[in-house]
Structure formats: structure tokens, C-alpha cells
Design a protein around this motif. Structure first.
Motif, PDB file in Angstrom:
ATOM      1  N   ASN A 159       0.823  -1.263  -0.054  1.00  0.00           N
ATOM      2  CA  ASN A 159      -0.074  -0.106   0.183  1.00  0.00           C
ATOM      3  C   ASN A 159       0.921   1.265   0.059  1.00  0.00           C
ATOM      4  O   ASN A 159       0.261   2.280  -0.398  1.00  0.00           O
ATOM      5  CB  ASN A 159      -1.027   0.066   1.142  1.00  0.00           C
ATOM      6  CG  ASN A 159      -2.030  -0.746   1.151  1.00  0.00           C
ATOM      7  OD1 ASN A 159      -2.046  -1.972   1.290  1.00  0.00           O
ATOM      8  ND2 ASN A 159      -3.220  -0.192   0.642  1.00  0.00           N
TER       9      ASN A 159
ATOM     10  N   GLY B 130       1.967   6.520  -2.107  1.00  0.00           N
ATOM     11  CA  GLY B 130       0.525   5.957  -1.282  1.00  0.00           C
ATOM     12  C   GLY B 130       0.394   6.921  -0.383  1.00  0.00           C
ATOM     13  O   GLY B 130       0.815   7.901  -0.438  1.00  0.00           O
TER      14      GLY B 130
ATOM     15  N   THR C 103      -4.880   3.199   4.746  1.00  0.00           N
ATOM     16  CA  THR C 103      -5.294   2.363   3.775  1.00  0.00           C
ATOM     17  C   THR C 103      -5.513   3.363   2.301  1.00  0.00           C
ATOM     18  O   THR C 103      -6.623   4.008   2.280  1.00  0.00           O
ATOM     19  CB  THR C 103      -6.431   1.455   3.888  1.00  0.00           C
ATOM     20  OG1 THR C 103      -6.059   0.601   5.287  1.00  0.00           O
ATOM     21  CG2 THR C 103      -6.591   0.312   2.717  1.00  0.00           C
ATOM     22  N   GLY C 104      -5.042   3.242   1.328  1.00  0.00           N
ATOM     23  CA  GLY C 104      -5.122   3.820   0.144  1.00  0.00           C
ATOM     24  C   GLY C 104      -5.271   2.525  -1.204  1.00  0.00           C
ATOM     25  O   GLY C 104      -5.173   1.372  -0.915  1.00  0.00           O
ATOM     26  N   PRO C 105      -5.167   3.380  -2.175  1.00  0.00           N
ATOM     27  CA  PRO C 105      -5.124   2.294  -3.310  1.00  0.00           C
ATOM     28  C   PRO C 105      -3.823   1.528  -3.057  1.00  0.00           C
ATOM     29  O   PRO C 105      -2.882   1.920  -2.883  1.00  0.00           O
ATOM     30  CB  PRO C 105      -5.137   3.290  -4.720  1.00  0.00           C
ATOM     31  CG  PRO C 105      -5.402   4.504  -4.166  1.00  0.00           C
ATOM     32  CD  PRO C 105      -5.130   4.712  -2.672  1.00  0.00           C
TER      33      PRO C 105
ATOM     34  N   SER D  48       0.806  -1.197  -7.469  1.00  0.00           N
ATOM     35  CA  SER D  48       0.821  -2.409  -8.548  1.00  0.00           C
ATOM     36  C   SER D  48       2.271  -3.368  -8.186  1.00  0.00           C
ATOM     37  O   SER D  48       2.291  -4.460  -8.110  1.00  0.00           O
ATOM     38  CB  SER D  48       0.801  -1.861  -9.894  1.00  0.00           C
ATOM     39  OG  SER D  48       1.970  -1.117 -10.005  1.00  0.00           O
TER      40      SER D  48
END
Length: 701
Positions: free
Chosen positions: A376, A396, A431-433, A436
Motif C-alpha cells: 500500500n 501511497g 489504507t489507500g489504493p 501495483s
């Protein structure tokens, strides 16, 4: 004769390498380097090795051939010979070229003359004919030490020690060769002289107004009008980093050079870690120093130029580096569990790597087995040449830990230095996206970063202190809230010095502070308390007061297990100074005392717990992993208080006795416990400070 052939062969090899590595340059500046290689070997008497010590002309400087690679003037014995000459030989060759168990020789050494030159006596390297070959002096690095009150530099008595060194095959020793040898030291000797010179030219000396021929005797070369001034400035910079205590130790180790007797035992002038840090600071700052010298020459003219007195050039100053070459945190990675993990046990600390350090010390590095985890956020720490954090870059979303920042700013001269303060800073998780994949530091750019802590130009001012946050996201706001590009939040020390406040940019005064933390002066521990993140009980609080209780002994815990055990606990009360919010709760810290029984005993926190919800229900637990966890000989661990990881999980309730004490040590506290309710995990990466300066350095900031 054998030695002459070996030297000539080495010269041809290195000349070819230099031509290959550096020959693509737009100038012929390296021609003299190659000539220098070719002229070194056949200097006349095969029992001497000509050396030139250059920083000005160094008279009565101590020179030696560092045959065993320990940077000390020492005895080279049969074990050194076997590791040096016979390491890759087959059994037949080892038997034929064996020198016997009683073989030893003192590393060739001498004292330079008034011109800084020395014909080093290497006759001791002539081995018996049965061994089949002599030892070749061009296979070994040269060390030079300027001894206080013994060595003269251009006629002036040296008052503070410094060192010079040169890679194998280089007999002109100067501040420039010292930089290439520093690169080789930090790369484990994997680079040859040509490769080290190429790296130095491309990354550290590229902007010099006068091309520097690194391995040239610049005092006796044509056209080197600025190079001598570059060299003097680099030497001054190194001396600035040498403490008075270390300089005195060099003087005591050398004594009277005329009565020096190294054959009676090894003589250490600088510890290897001293040399690595001193060399890496100069390497890191070389471009700044040379840029300052060039600017001063442009301003004052080259005709009759002399470097200004100490203190006149900003780049030549004492950065107060930690000569112990400590491990510093360079990266944190934040992981959260998958929604449907196949194996929850994979999301836990594991695969811990133990590396042997000097003097039998162990360096334990934390690693995460996280096949069922999502990345994250990544946080990267950058440092100045003195070891203070200079910039924090984030991929992040994170929530700045006010308590950690407050702690970092409260260290006086150690402010911003996590090693001196004994605490690895962390930023709390939001908590975020999901990212990858992880990005390596070499790939960092403004396009891949979401937040950066600094003051406009990216530098953190620990003297003020004020720490600006340039963020793509903060809470529910975005950078569009501040279209002029100003920083979203600025952290400054409270006026009374008791805490840290966060306020919008371009404002002043306590009346518009949007967050603050105040800690009474009494009862403040060495380490910062971990405060909850935004989604926990603190949401909505603007002014926090933190009260530390006294440490209380916990009875019934086993102290026989190698797993870290809990002996004490401490209650920390956190409350909002605004009575209307009604926010008040307790954090309980569990750990054991360092220096127990002494006046400076402090609590080493192994875990913290606090209510999961504002109504007091549920428990959130933070557990901290240190490199001594589970180690049978923890006293051998280097920097035992480094954080390897932190994990946060939730429980319905916490029975501290069962979790942290256990039965006969079998169920004692361990970070390898159940990950079933894990919320997130933070893992740390460390580097030696000298390695950081050489491979990343302040030039990247």
C-alpha cells in the motif's frame, strides 16, 4: 626479474582498461593517467617502489603498503598469504607455493621526504625460489597518514590528522585517489582502479571547470592550474570531519615517527569504519566543494589564487558524521492483507537474514514473507552528510505520526538523527489504493510520489524545526486546495518547546493550529509513543496532551526464553484539550527495562495496546520486532534497538499475561504470533551510512 614482468603486465592491463573505460571522453585528460600506469613499474631498483604523497607536498607522512587490506600498519603472515595468493589455487599449487606456518613480514613502510616522495623498500617481498614467484607491490593499496605535529604539508605543520589512499597499482596518492579507493572499499573491492575512476568522473567530478586526471601527479603536470586547489579543499573537508579525539589517537599511535616499530604489533591509526565514513562524506560532497572552489576562482581570479581561510567556503564544514558507520533506515514498506488470503500465516515476519559484521557482531535484517499481502505504501528516507534525515518521500498515503516527529525534533544537536536518538521513525498507515509493485529508489521521480516532507526545496530544517508536507492527498483534501503549490501542512515546534503543532501553510500563531501534541517535560521516555491513526479513537481531535505514567513491574513472566520477554508496563493517557470532544483514552506499553537498576533505565517497548473504538470496545495491538528477537546471543547484534518491523492487529480483548508471559517461555511474546486479525504491517530496510552516501548520497536530493 619476475616482479618487473608482473608489474609491466599489470601496467599494460590497466592502461587498456583505462582507455576502454574512459577513452570515450571528449578530451585527452586521461592520457596522463595511462602514462602514469606505464611509468610506475620500471622505476629502477626492483627492491623499491616509488611513491608520491600529494596534497601539496607531504613531508614526513607515514606510508605503507596495505597488503592484508585492514588499513592498519600490520604484519602479513602465512594466513594472509594463503588468502591473498593461494585462494583460488589447486592443491598441487598450494603445496608447491606454500610458505610455511612461520612465514611473516611487516608490511613495507616508510616516511616521505621534503618533496613528499618515498622509495618504498619492498625487498621483503622477494620470496624463496621454491615458492616460484615474488609478491608484487602493485597488487596492493597504498595508505598514507598525516600525523599531527609530525607531518608537514607544504611546509606547514599538520595540526589535525588525515589520511590518503590509492588503489593497487597506483603510486601517486592524493585526495582524488582516496575517493576512488573509498568507492572500492564500499563496493567490497569488486572494482579495479579504472572502473572506480570512471565512476568518480561520471558522478562526482563531472562539473569541475578543469578536468581532473585522477591518478596523475598533478603537482608536476602541465596545465593543472585548478586541480591543486581542488585537492586542498577536499583534504580540508576530510579534516573537518576528523574529531579531535580521533586526531589525538592517530598522534598517539604514531608517536615519534623516527622510533616507530610496527613489527612489534599492528598499529591502527583510523578504524576501518572511520575511513569509510570519512571517505564517503568527502565523496558525497566532492562536487559541492569543487563547485565552490570554481566559483571562488571566478570571483577572485586565478592569478595568485589561494584557497580562502577556513570557514570561508560553505561546503567545507564539519557535518558531524557518526564515524561508527551505523545502519540507517532507508525505506519502509506498508502491507495490508488480501481480502481472501490463501494462507494467513504467510502474512507475518519471517526469513530473517543474519549477516556477520566486524568483531563477530551480527547484523540482523528483517524480511517479510508476504505472498498474501498487498503493498500500500513505500516511504524513502534521505540523509544529509551528518546523518540527519533530510527528506522523506512517500508513495501511497500515510498519516504523519505527530508523536514521532515531536520526538525527532526534541533531540537538540541529535534532532533528526534516528540513530543517535535510538528510534526508527515511522509514519502511520492510511489504507489507500494498492500499489501495483514496489519501486526501487533509482526509479523515484515526482510522477511516482504522492507526498514529500520538506520545506519547499525538499530539505527538512531540524534547527527550527519545521517540516513541510507537500502532499497529493491529505485527509479528504487534495493539492487543488492550494493551487499556488504551497505546502499543505507545516509542522513546527510549539512556542514553549513542549510539543509539536501542525498548521496550514503561510499562517502563524496558536489560534489557527489544526493539530497539536503537547508532552509535559517530566516523565518523557526516550522513545515516542505510537498514537492511533485517523480511523481510530483520535479522529476529530485537534489538540492532544500526552501524559506518561510511571513504569510498573509485571510479575510472572518467564525470563529464560530467548524470545523477548516483558518485565514492565507503562500507561500513557492521551486526551484532547478541548473538553467538548470528550476524547480521552489510555495506551498501555509493554516491554522490558534497558539498564535496569541504573538511574538511566528506560523502557524498551515491545508492544502497545489501545481501544479499537471510541467507546472503548475492542483492542488494537502494535507489536514491534527488533533484531535481538529470538537470538541466543543478543549482545552480538549490532544496533539492537533498530526496528525491523511493526505490525498492527485487532483483538476482542487482550490478556497481557497470556500473550506476553506464557508458560515456561513456550508461549512468550513473539512477533511471529497469529496474523489472523492483522490490519497492516510495516517492514524496514537499512543500509550502512557510508554505503548510503556512496550509492545514493545527497546529490540525489
Amino acid at each position: 626479474m619476475i616482479r618487473i614482468i608482473l608489474r609491466a603486465g599489470f601496467a599494460l592491463m590497466v592502461a587498456t582498461a583505462l582507455a576502454g573505460c574512459l577513452g570515450d571522453s571528449d578530451s585527452d585528460e586521461y592520457g596522463e593517467d595511462i602514462t602514469r600506469y606505464e611509468s610506475n613499474p620500471e622505476a629502477g631498483d626492483p627492491d623499491t617502489y616509488p611513491v608520491q604523497a600529494r596534497n601539496g607536498r607531504l613531508e614526513r607522512a607515514l606510508v605503507w603498503l596495505d597488503m592484508d587490506g585492514d588499513q592498519a600498519l600490520s604484519v602479513y603472515d602465512d594466513q594472509d598469504y594463503e588468502a591473498d595468493v593461494l585462494a583460488d589455487a589447486d592443491d598441487e599449487t598450494k603445496a608447491r607455493r606454500d610458505v610455511g606456518d612461520d612465514f611473516e613480514l611487516t608490511e613495507p613502510w616508510g616516511i616521505t621526504d621534503a618533496d613528499g616522495n618515498l622509495d618504498l623498500d619492498v625487498s621483503a617481498l622477494d620470496l624463496p625460489e621454491s615458492v616460484a614467484a615474488d609478491l608484487d607491490p602493485s597488487d596492493y593499496s597504498l595508505m598514507v597518514v598525516a600525523v599531527p605535529n609530525e607531518t608537514h604539508n607544504d611546509g606547514e605543520l599538520v595540526d589535525r590528522a588525515f589520511f590518503l589512499s590509492a588503489p593497487p597499482g597506483i603510486s601517486t596518492v592524493s585526495p582524488f585517489t582516496t575517493l576512488t579507493e573509498t568507492i572500492r572499499w564500499l563496493r567490497g573491492g569488486s572494482l579495479d582502479a579504472a572502473s572506480a575512476a570512471s565512476r568518480l568522473q561520471q558522478q562526482n567530478l563531472l562539473d569541475a571547470q578543469e578536468p581532473v586526471s585522477i591518478y596523475q601527479d598533478y603537482l608536476n603536470a602541465q596545465g593543472t592550474t585548478r586541480t591543486p586547489h581542488y585537492a586542498t579543499a577536499l583534504r580540508r573537508l576530510q579534516q573537518k570531519q576528523v574529531t579531535g579525539e580521533r586526531s589525538e589517537a592517530v598522534a598517539q599511535a604514531a608517536g615519534n615517527l623516527d622510533s616507530l616499530s610496527p613489527g612489534e604489533g599492528d598499529i591502527t591509526f583510523f578504524q576501518p569504519e572511520d575511513l569509510q565514513v570519512l571517505g564517503s562524506v568527502v565523496l558525497d560532497q566532492a562536487s559541492n566543494v569543487i563547485r565552490d572552489v570554481d566559483a571562488d576562482i571566478e570571483a577572485r581570479g586565478l592569478d595568485g589564487y589561494a584557497l580562502p581561510a577556513d570557514g570561508q567556503l560553505d561546503s567545507i564544514r564539519d557535518f558531524e558524521p557518526n564515524l561508527a558507520n551505523p545502519l540507517v533506515p532507508v525505506e519502509q514498506r506498508y502491507f495490508t492483507p488480501l481480502d481472501n488470503p490463501e494462507n494467513e500465516e504467510n502474512f507475518a515476519p519471517g526469513a530473517l537474514e543474519i549477516v556477520e559484521g566486524g568483531d563477530g557482531e551480527q547484523v540482523r535484517m528483517g524480511r517479510l514473507t508476504a505472498e498474501d499481502a498487498e503493498l500500500n505504501a513505500q516511504v524513502f528516507f534521505d540523509y544529509g552528510p551528518g546523518g540527519r534525515i533530510s527528506r522523506i518521500s512517500v508513495r501511497g498515503q500515510t498519516r504523519p505520526s505527530m508523536s514521532a516527529f515531536r520526538f525527532l525534533t526534541s533531540g537538540g544537536s541529535a534532532a533528526g538523527n534516528p540513530v543517535d536518538l535510538g528510534y526508527a521513525p515511522y509514519l502511520d498507515m492510511e489504507t489507500g489504493p494498492v500499489l501495483s509493485q514496489a519501486v526501487e529508489r533509482d526509479a523515484l521521480s515526482s510522477e511516482v510520489l504522492d507526498e514529500r516532507f520538506g520545506n519547499g526545496n525538499g530539505a527538512i530544517d531540524w534547527a527550527t524545526p519545521s517540516i513541510g508536507l507537500d502532499s497529493g492527498r491529505f485527509g479528504n483534501d487534495s493539492t487543488e486546495t492550494y493551487p499556488d503549490g504551497t505546502l499543505e501542512r507545516v509542522y513546527v515546534k510549539a512556542g514553549d518547546g513542549s510539543g509539536l503543532v501542525r498548521r496550514p501553510p503561510g499562517t502563524s500563531g496558536q489560534d489557527i493550529v489544526d493539530a497539536a501534541i503537547t508532552v509535559p517535560s517530566e516523565g518523557v521516555p526516550e522513545g515516542a509513543v505510537g498514537l492511533p491513526v485517523t480511523r481510530d479513537p483520535l479522529e476529530g481531535a485537534s489538540r492532544l496532551e500526552v501524559q506518561y505514567g510511571t513504569t510498573q513491574e509485571v510479575t510472572g513472566c518467564s525470563t529464560t526464553s530467548t524470545i523477548q520477554h516483558v518485565t514492565h508496563q507503562q500507561t500513557v493517557t492521551v486526551s484532547d484539550t478541548d473538553p467538548e470532544t470528550g476524547i480521552k483514552f489510555q495506551i498501555t506499553r509493554y516491554g522490558h527495562l534497558r539498564n535496569e537498576g541504573e538511574e538511566n533505565a528506560t523502557l524498551r517497548v515491545l508492544a502497545e495496546s489501545y481501544p479499537q473504538a471510541a467507546d472503548g470496545t475492542g483492542v488494537t495491538v502494535r507489536e514491534y520486532e527488533y533484531p535481538t528477537d529470538g537470538v541466543e546471543e543478543p549482545w552480538k547484534i549490532d544496533q539492537p534497538d533498530r526496528l525491523l518491523s511493526m505490525r498492527v492487529f485487532t483483538l476482542d480483548s487482550l490478556e497481557a499475561g497470556n500473550r506476553f508471559c506464557g508458560s515456561n517461555g513456550e508461549e512468550a511474546f513473539s512477533v511471529a504470533g497469529s496474523p489472523a486479525n492483522l490490519q497492516y504491517y510495516i517492514g524496514y530496510e537499512y543500509m550502512r551510512f557510508a554505503d548510503y552516501l556512496e550509492s545514493i548520497g545527497t546529490r540525489s536530493q
